[in-house]
Motif scaffolding. Structure first.
Motif, short mmCIF file in Angstrom:
data_model
loop_
_atom_site.label_atom_id
_atom_site.label_comp_id
_atom_site.label_asym_id
_atom_site.label_seq_id
_atom_site.Cartn_x
_atom_site.Cartn_y
_atom_site.Cartn_z
N GLU A 55 17.82 -13.95 10.70
CA GLU A 55 16.45 -14.10 10.17
C GLU A 55 16.00 -12.87 9.39
OE1 GLU A 55 14.68 -16.90 10.22
OE2 GLU A 55 16.36 -17.83 11.24
N ALA A 56 16.44 -11.67 9.80
CA ALA A 56 16.06 -10.46 9.08
C ALA A 56 16.62 -10.47 7.66
CB ALA A 56 16.54 -9.22 9.82
N LEU A 57 17.83 -10.99 7.50
CA LEU A 57 18.42 -11.06 6.16
C LEU A 57 17.72 -12.11 5.32
CD1 LEU A 57 22.24 -10.84 6.96
CD2 LEU A 57 20.74 -9.03 6.14
N LEU A 58 17.38 -13.26 5.93
CA LEU A 58 16.73 -14.33 5.19
C LEU A 58 15.33 -13.94 4.74
CD1 LEU A 58 17.81 -17.42 7.30
CD2 LEU A 58 18.66 -16.73 5.06
N SER A 59 14.62 -13.19 5.56
CA SER A 59 13.24 -12.83 5.24
C SER A 59 13.15 -11.66 4.28
CB SER A 59 12.46 -12.51 6.52
OG SER A 59 12.99 -11.33 7.11
N GLY A 60 14.27 -11.00 4.01
CA GLY A 60 14.26 -9.87 3.09
C GLY A 60 13.85 -8.57 3.76
N GLU A 61 13.80 -8.53 5.10
CA GLU A 61 13.42 -7.31 5.80
C GLU A 61 14.46 -6.21 5.63
OE1 GLU A 61 12.52 -8.10 9.92
OE2 GLU A 61 11.35 -9.86 9.38
N VAL A 62 15.71 -6.58 5.50
CA VAL A 62 16.77 -5.59 5.26
C VAL A 62 17.46 -5.94 3.96
CG1 VAL A 62 17.17 -5.06 7.69
CG2 VAL A 62 18.46 -6.88 6.64
N ASP A 63 17.91 -4.91 3.26
CA ASP A 63 18.60 -5.17 2.01
C ASP A 63 20.05 -4.71 2.05
OD1 ASP A 63 17.42 -2.69 2.26
OD2 ASP A 63 17.16 -2.39 0.12
N TYR A 64 20.54 -4.35 3.23
CA TYR A 64 21.94 -4.01 3.38
C TYR A 64 22.40 -4.34 4.80
CZ TYR A 64 20.16 0.13 5.75
OH TYR A 64 19.51 0.97 6.60
N VAL A 65 23.72 -4.40 4.95
CA VAL A 65 24.34 -4.65 6.24
C VAL A 65 25.29 -3.49 6.51
CG1 VAL A 65 25.88 -6.18 7.53
CG2 VAL A 65 24.22 -7.14 5.94
N LYS A 66 25.24 -2.95 7.73
CA LYS A 66 26.17 -1.89 8.10
C LYS A 66 27.45 -2.51 8.62
CE LYS A 66 22.94 1.78 9.23
NZ LYS A 66 22.50 2.73 10.26
N THR A 67 28.57 -2.02 8.12
CA THR A 67 29.87 -2.54 8.53
C THR A 67 30.92 -1.45 8.39
OG1 THR A 67 31.44 -4.35 8.21
CG2 THR A 67 30.44 -3.43 6.23
N SER A 68 32.10 -1.71 8.86
CA SER A 68 33.19 -0.76 8.72
C SER A 68 33.71 -0.81 7.29
CB SER A 68 34.29 -1.13 9.71
OG SER A 68 35.36 -0.23 9.60
N ILE A 152 26.49 -2.09 2.99
CA ILE A 152 26.84 -3.05 1.92
C ILE A 152 25.58 -3.82 1.55
CG2 ILE A 152 28.29 -5.01 1.29
CD1 ILE A 152 29.86 -2.40 1.78
N PRO A 153 25.19 -3.82 0.27
CA PRO A 153 23.99 -4.55 -0.14
C PRO A 153 24.10 -6.05 0.14
CG PRO A 153 24.83 -3.19 -1.94
CD PRO A 153 25.84 -3.16 -0.84
N VAL A 154 23.00 -6.64 0.60
CA VAL A 154 22.97 -8.07 0.87
C VAL A 154 22.87 -8.85 -0.43
CG1 VAL A 154 21.67 -9.93 1.97
CG2 VAL A 154 21.97 -7.76 3.14
N ASN A 155 21.97 -8.43 -1.30
CA ASN A 155 21.78 -9.07 -2.61
C ASN A 155 22.02 -8.03 -3.69
OD1 ASN A 155 20.98 -11.57 -1.50
ND2 ASN A 155 18.96 -10.72 -1.10
#
Length: 156
Positions: A55-68, A152-155
């Protein structure tokens, strides 16, 4: 090899019938004659999360994802008197030459480090390292690729 192919066929048949099921776990656990049974042991909370979008990604609350991923380390120093200043100096050099690439200055006792970029693959990091080496040859001697947690940017 036969068991691997059998597992894949069960998985694929389960995936195509997921639309009629309440979740993929239910589809995987469905008994199929002569093909065996898959039992998934997971908590109720995990089963509720399967197939749901964040839901955080869908609502635009975050604009990146932390990953390896990978970054290019351009400096690491532990000289108490000079390493901090040198780290920020090298960060400034990178920011001037590559303004669109994120830089990270970190201190983890006793080392000051400067790392550059957020890459999913080693090859992407290698291309940046090669470019930095061409544009800033003074940094070439210390550079290498490190595995790190990246953003990593989501959009993009």
């Amino acid at each position: 090899m036969k068991s691997f192919l059998l597992s894949i066929s069960i998985l694929l048949s389960g995936i195509f019938s997921v639309s009629a099921q309440s979740s993929i776990v239910d589809a995987l656990e469905e008994a199929v004659p002569y093909e065996g049974i898959i039992k998934v042991n997971a908590s109720y909370e995990i089963n509720q999360l399967i197939g749901k979008k964040n839901e955080a990604l869908l609502s635009g609350e975050v604009d990146y994802v932390k990953t390896s991923g990978y970054r290019v380390q351009i400096f690491s120093g532990n000289e108490q008197r000079t390493s901090k200043a040198e780290a920020f100096k090298k960060e400034s050099l990178i920011n001037d030459a590559f303004s669109d690439v994120p830089t990270y200055v970190t201190y983890k006792a006793p080392y000051w480090r400067v790392r550059v970029g957020d890459f999913r693959t080693h090859e992407e990091a290698f291309l940046l390292m090669k470019q930095i080496g061409q544009d800033l040859p003074s940094l070439k001697k210390e550079m290498y690729i490190v595995k790190d947690e990246v953003k990593i940017p989501v959009n993009p």
